[in-house]
Scaffold this motif. Sequence first.
Motif, short mmCIF file in Angstrom:
data_model
loop_
_atom_site.label_atom_id
_atom_site.label_comp_id
_atom_site.label_asym_id
_atom_site.label_seq_id
_atom_site.Cartn_x
_atom_site.Cartn_y
_atom_site.Cartn_z
N UNK A 16 -21.06 51.95 -16.54
CA UNK A 16 -21.32 50.73 -17.30
C UNK A 16 -21.25 51.00 -18.81
N UNK A 17 -21.89 52.08 -19.25
CA UNK A 17 -21.91 52.37 -20.69
C UNK A 17 -20.53 52.78 -21.21
N UNK A 18 -19.78 53.55 -20.43
CA UNK A 18 -18.45 53.95 -20.87
C UNK A 18 -17.52 52.75 -20.96
N UNK A 19 -17.57 51.86 -19.98
CA UNK A 19 -16.73 50.66 -20.02
C UNK A 19 -17.11 49.78 -21.22
N UNK A 20 -18.39 49.66 -21.49
CA UNK A 20 -18.84 48.88 -22.65
C UNK A 20 -18.44 49.56 -23.95
N UNK A 21 -18.50 50.88 -23.97
CA UNK A 21 -18.06 51.65 -25.14
C UNK A 21 -16.58 51.41 -25.42
N UNK A 22 -15.76 51.40 -24.40
CA UNK A 22 -14.33 51.15 -24.57
C UNK A 22 -14.11 49.76 -25.16
N UNK A 23 -14.81 48.76 -24.63
CA UNK A 23 -14.65 47.39 -25.14
C UNK A 23 -15.11 47.28 -26.59
N UNK A 24 -16.20 47.94 -26.94
CA UNK A 24 -16.67 47.87 -28.32
C UNK A 24 -15.71 48.59 -29.27
N UNK A 25 -15.03 49.62 -28.78
CA UNK A 25 -14.02 50.31 -29.60
C UNK A 25 -12.81 49.41 -29.81
N UNK A 26 -12.52 48.54 -28.85
CA UNK A 26 -11.42 47.58 -29.01
C UNK A 26 -11.73 46.56 -30.09
N UNK A 27 -12.98 46.14 -30.16
CA UNK A 27 -13.36 45.09 -31.09
C UNK A 27 -13.73 45.62 -32.47
N UNK A 28 -13.59 46.91 -32.67
CA UNK A 28 -13.80 47.57 -33.95
C UNK A 28 -15.18 47.30 -34.54
N UNK A 29 -16.18 47.32 -33.69
CA UNK A 29 -17.56 47.16 -34.13
C UNK A 29 -18.19 48.55 -34.20
N UNK A 30 -18.33 49.07 -35.42
CA UNK A 30 -18.75 50.45 -35.60
C UNK A 30 -20.18 50.70 -35.11
N UNK A 31 -21.10 49.81 -35.40
CA UNK A 31 -22.49 50.01 -35.00
C UNK A 31 -22.63 49.94 -33.49
#
Length: 123
Positions: A16-31
Amino acid sequence: MYIYVAHLSLAFGWAFLLLTFIKSMQHEDKVESAIFGLLSFLMMIAVLVAGVMIMFNIGSSIHKGYWLRVKLSIDIILMGETLFLLYLLKKGKFVSRKCGNIMYIFTFIAFIVMILLTMLKPF
């Protein structure tokens, strides 16, 4: 028995966390990427520790189970993916939408395959 349940629960959490991490890296949200990246890394370490404890408890099946070698190979690839994404985040870079989608689908399928290998032990 409890270590198996803990390992499986930790693996679901890491997925769950890795998939969410990938999505957040796509949206360029650093925090958001930093939070999910750190949590994904910590969960990855917890899964690794629990897995090593299980392997020491069932040492004889390590040499027999080719399914376990395939599962561990997929696991190492996903660990590398987590570390690679953390490296990109440290450099201040993100992944493109297309690359992120490919990583997301690959990661999702890899976790499903690992679960199936664990449950079915096909070879």
